[in-house]
Design a protein around this motif. Structure first.
Motif, PDB file in Angstrom:
ATOM      1  N   PHE A 161      96.681  64.885  37.657  1.00 22.99           N
ATOM      2  CA  PHE A 161      95.214  64.794  37.699  1.00 22.99           C
ATOM      3  C   PHE A 161      94.800  63.555  38.492  1.00 22.99           C
ATOM      4  N   ASP A 162      95.486  62.462  38.252  1.00 18.78           N
ATOM      5  CA  ASP A 162      95.173  61.221  38.954  1.00 18.78           C
ATOM      6  C   ASP A 162      95.356  61.398  40.460  1.00 18.78           C
ATOM      7  N   ARG A 163      96.495  61.963  40.841  1.00 18.14           N
ATOM      8  CA  ARG A 163      96.833  62.106  42.264  1.00 18.14           C
ATOM      9  C   ARG A 163      95.893  63.082  42.958  1.00 18.14           C
ATOM     10  N   GLU A 164      95.554  64.170  42.262  1.00 16.37           N
ATOM     11  CA  GLU A 164      94.783  65.242  42.904  1.00 16.37           C
ATOM     12  C   GLU A 164      93.274  65.088  42.757  1.00 16.37           C
ATOM     13  N   VAL A 165      92.855  64.258  41.813  1.00 17.81           N
ATOM     14  CA  VAL A 165      91.413  64.154  41.568  1.00 17.81           C
ATOM     15  C   VAL A 165      90.935  62.694  41.505  1.00 17.81           C
ATOM     16  N   THR A 166      91.252  61.994  40.408  1.00 15.80           N
ATOM     17  CA  THR A 166      90.584  60.716  40.126  1.00 15.80           C
ATOM     18  C   THR A 166      90.811  59.675  41.215  1.00 15.80           C
ATOM     19  N   ARG A 167      92.071  59.529  41.644  1.00 16.72           N
ATOM     20  CA  ARG A 167      92.392  58.530  42.676  1.00 16.72           C
ATOM     21  C   ARG A 167      91.586  58.792  43.955  1.00 16.72           C
ATOM     22  N   GLU A 168      91.530  60.048  44.360  1.00 16.82           N
ATOM     23  CA  GLU A 168      90.816  60.404  45.593  1.00 16.82           C
ATOM     24  C   GLU A 168      89.315  60.176  45.441  1.00 16.82           C
ATOM     25  N   LEU A 169      88.780  60.565  44.277  1.00 18.22           N
ATOM     26  CA  LEU A 169      87.336  60.366  44.043  1.00 18.22           C
ATOM     27  C   LEU A 169      86.981  58.884  44.096  1.00 18.22           C
ATOM     28  N   LEU A 170      87.811  58.043  43.467  1.00 20.30           N
ATOM     29  CA  LEU A 170      87.530  56.606  43.454  1.00 20.30           C
ATOM     30  C   LEU A 170      87.567  56.039  44.865  1.00 20.30           C
ATOM     31  N   ILE A 171      88.551  56.468  45.659  1.00 20.82           N
ATOM     32  CA  ILE A 171      88.638  55.980  47.039  1.00 20.82           C
ATOM     33  C   ILE A 171      87.389  56.409  47.816  1.00 20.82           C
ATOM     34  N   GLU A 172      87.057  57.695  47.741  1.00 22.71           N
ATOM     35  CA  GLU A 172      85.948  58.206  48.539  1.00 22.71           C
ATOM     36  C   GLU A 172      84.594  57.678  48.080  1.00 22.71           C
ATOM     37  N   LYS A 173      84.383  57.657  46.753  1.00 23.66           N
ATOM     38  CA  LYS A 173      83.040  57.363  46.265  1.00 23.66           C
ATOM     39  C   LYS A 173      82.815  55.897  45.883  1.00 23.66           C
ATOM     40  N   VAL A 174      83.890  55.150  45.624  1.00 25.96           N
ATOM     41  CA  VAL A 174      83.684  53.758  45.209  1.00 25.96           C
ATOM     42  C   VAL A 174      84.339  52.775  46.186  1.00 25.96           C
ATOM     43  N   TYR A 175      85.668  52.822  46.311  1.00 24.94           N
ATOM     44  CA  TYR A 175      86.358  51.792  47.105  1.00 24.94           C
ATOM     45  C   TYR A 175      85.829  51.757  48.542  1.00 24.94           C
ATOM     46  N   ASN A 176      85.655  52.942  49.149  1.00 22.56           N
ATOM     47  CA  ASN A 176      85.213  52.971  50.544  1.00 22.56           C
ATOM     48  C   ASN A 176      83.783  52.472  50.722  1.00 22.56           C
ATOM     49  N   SER A 177      83.018  52.454  49.625  1.00 21.29           N
ATOM     50  CA  SER A 177      81.649  51.955  49.736  1.00 21.29           C
ATOM     51  C   SER A 177      81.610  50.432  49.575  1.00 21.29           C
ATOM     52  N   MET A 178      82.751  49.842  49.191  1.00 22.38           N
ATOM     53  CA  MET A 178      82.806  48.406  48.896  1.00 22.38           C
ATOM     54  C   MET A 178      83.462  47.611  50.033  1.00 22.38           C
ATOM     55  N   ARG A 179      83.781  48.275  51.122  1.00 23.84           N
ATOM     56  CA  ARG A 179      84.503  47.583  52.207  1.00 23.84           C
ATOM     57  C   ARG A 179      83.719  46.418  52.777  1.00 23.84           C
ATOM     58  N   PRO A 180      84.359  45.267  52.945  1.00 24.28           N
ATOM     59  CA  PRO A 180      83.656  44.114  53.518  1.00 24.28           C
ATOM     60  C   PRO A 180      83.150  44.418  54.935  1.00 24.28           C
ATOM     61  N   SER A 181      83.868  45.286  55.653  1.00 24.37           N
ATOM     62  CA  SER A 181      83.461  45.621  57.017  1.00 24.37           C
ATOM     63  C   SER A 181      82.346  46.666  57.053  1.00 24.37           C
ATOM     64  N   GLY A 182      81.846  47.036  55.873  1.00 25.55           N
ATOM     65  CA  GLY A 182      80.775  48.035  55.818  1.00 25.55           C
ATOM     66  C   GLY A 182      81.272  49.299  55.160  1.00 25.55           C
TER      67      GLY A 182
END
Lengths: 234, 234
Positions: free
Chosen positions: A112-133
């Motif tokens: 579940f983590d590999r196929e869902v949660t990890r990807e969702l966090l990257i797409e919806k949270v981590y990528n929105s927090m990038r210092p470069s924008g």
């Protein structure tokens, strides 16, 4: 026994261990680590860079949900610190029952983590927090993740429909791990509750446990969970 | 106790359990499953689609390396079937030692798998087996995987350099899991042995164990491992 838990608020593995500590009524100081920062001082604690990390005052440091949950599960005295009612056994039952609990822990913290949660966090949270924008979520990835999520929710519904708790008659760490992942997805507005009534009924029982309260109060800067996220009657 | 193990020859989790069974001198019939086929009959056995699956003649079915390894580890009688010398304890030592063994099992079956072995298998094996025609490995993915592999081999070298076995004084399931992943990468020609002498010395000891022999004899149609793959003096 003053403990310190290094964790990230939306990390499902961190959440599962917070639920364990809360079920055991063990106080732990929460140190927040932002997973996208890869800080050297955190990597010095856990070179894998994964969360959570549980530190004891004697210097013992346990890294990762697997190591922590099995450590607690095999220590009969861990929970015996003045709690009024006995905490749930994390991996209960016979030898065979325990294999089933672990199969499901692996399902949620692995697949579940590999196929869902990890990807969702990257797409919806981590990528929105990038210092470069911020980088906007990739629609193709979100589509794939949502298709995966359907399979996982159907399977969880099947378990919830045919058993008292996900792994059998007793609440176990499998329920806590599943609830941790589903709570993160729910925070991100990704659970179509009406389509999965059995999952909803099981999650309602999980959400009503006192151990769940702290999780439901958490907010991450820059995000707003759906209104029903912390509602017990969602 | 006739067992059946559903597995795939290059799957590192399958390999780690084959090593366990061989260390315990337990005969198991090997059933090969091709992971890219997603056969319905296999999904009926294990709806997660993951390998290995261990079946007992009483119908008990254990799914996944976590469930299987902990099942064997917590059964003191599992290995006591006429073996001349005692098999290694899978998760040995004190309560704290065992947490360290599990941290490393999680490292290899979790992080190493996700960042290296799984990606290598997809790029170099599964994608070449597509019924619609092979897809060549993506150079960008291979570059990223090789960068990850360096970090993993450095860390494994650090462990091998400072301890007798990876998790401490005793051989444990952490060594078997690590050796399983490294053997798959080695089969695919991805381990730069000369750069990691401590890893090489540790792996040489692993490779010389009788339990390793069957793995080293395996070949996958359409692939040829490097000459040194099955050589004990590589």
């Amino acid at each position: 026994m003053p403990l310190r838990l290094t964790q990230y608020r939306l990390c499902p593995r961190s959440r599962s261990i917070r639920l364990v500590l809360a079920e055991y009524r063990i106080e732990a100081e929460l140190l927040e680590e932002l997973p996208w920062e890869w800080r050297q001082s955190f990597l010095a604690k856990n070179p894998s860079g994964e969360m959570p990390v549980l530190e004891f005052d004697n210097g013992l440091m346990l890294c990762g949900a697997y190591s922590i949950s099995e450590f607690i599960a095999e220590d009969p005295y861990f929970g015996a610190n003045g709690s009024a009612s006995a905490p749930p056994v994390l991996i209960p039952g016979t030898h065979e029952d325990r294999a089933e609990v672990r199969r499901l822990i692996d399902w949620y913290h692995g697949k579940f983590d590999r196929e869902v949660t990890r990807e969702l966090l990257i797409e919806k949270v981590y990528n929105s927090m990038r210092p470069s924008g911020p980088i906007a979520p990739d629609p193709g990835v979100l589509r794939a993740v949502r298709a995966n999520l359907k399979y996982h929710l159907s399977y969880t519904g099947y378990l919830a429909d045919t058993r008292r708790w996900l792994a059998g008659d007793d609440l176990s760490f499998a329920d806590l791990a599943a609830a941790a992942h589903i709570s993160t997805c729910d925070y991100l507005g990704e659970i179509p509750w009406t389509e999965y009534p059995a999952v909803k009924a099981w999650y309602q029982r999980m959400k009503s446990r006192p151990a769940f309260r702290a999780l439901l109060g958490d907010r991450v800067p820059g995000t707003v969970p759906p209104l029903a996220y912390s509602d017990l009657d969602f």
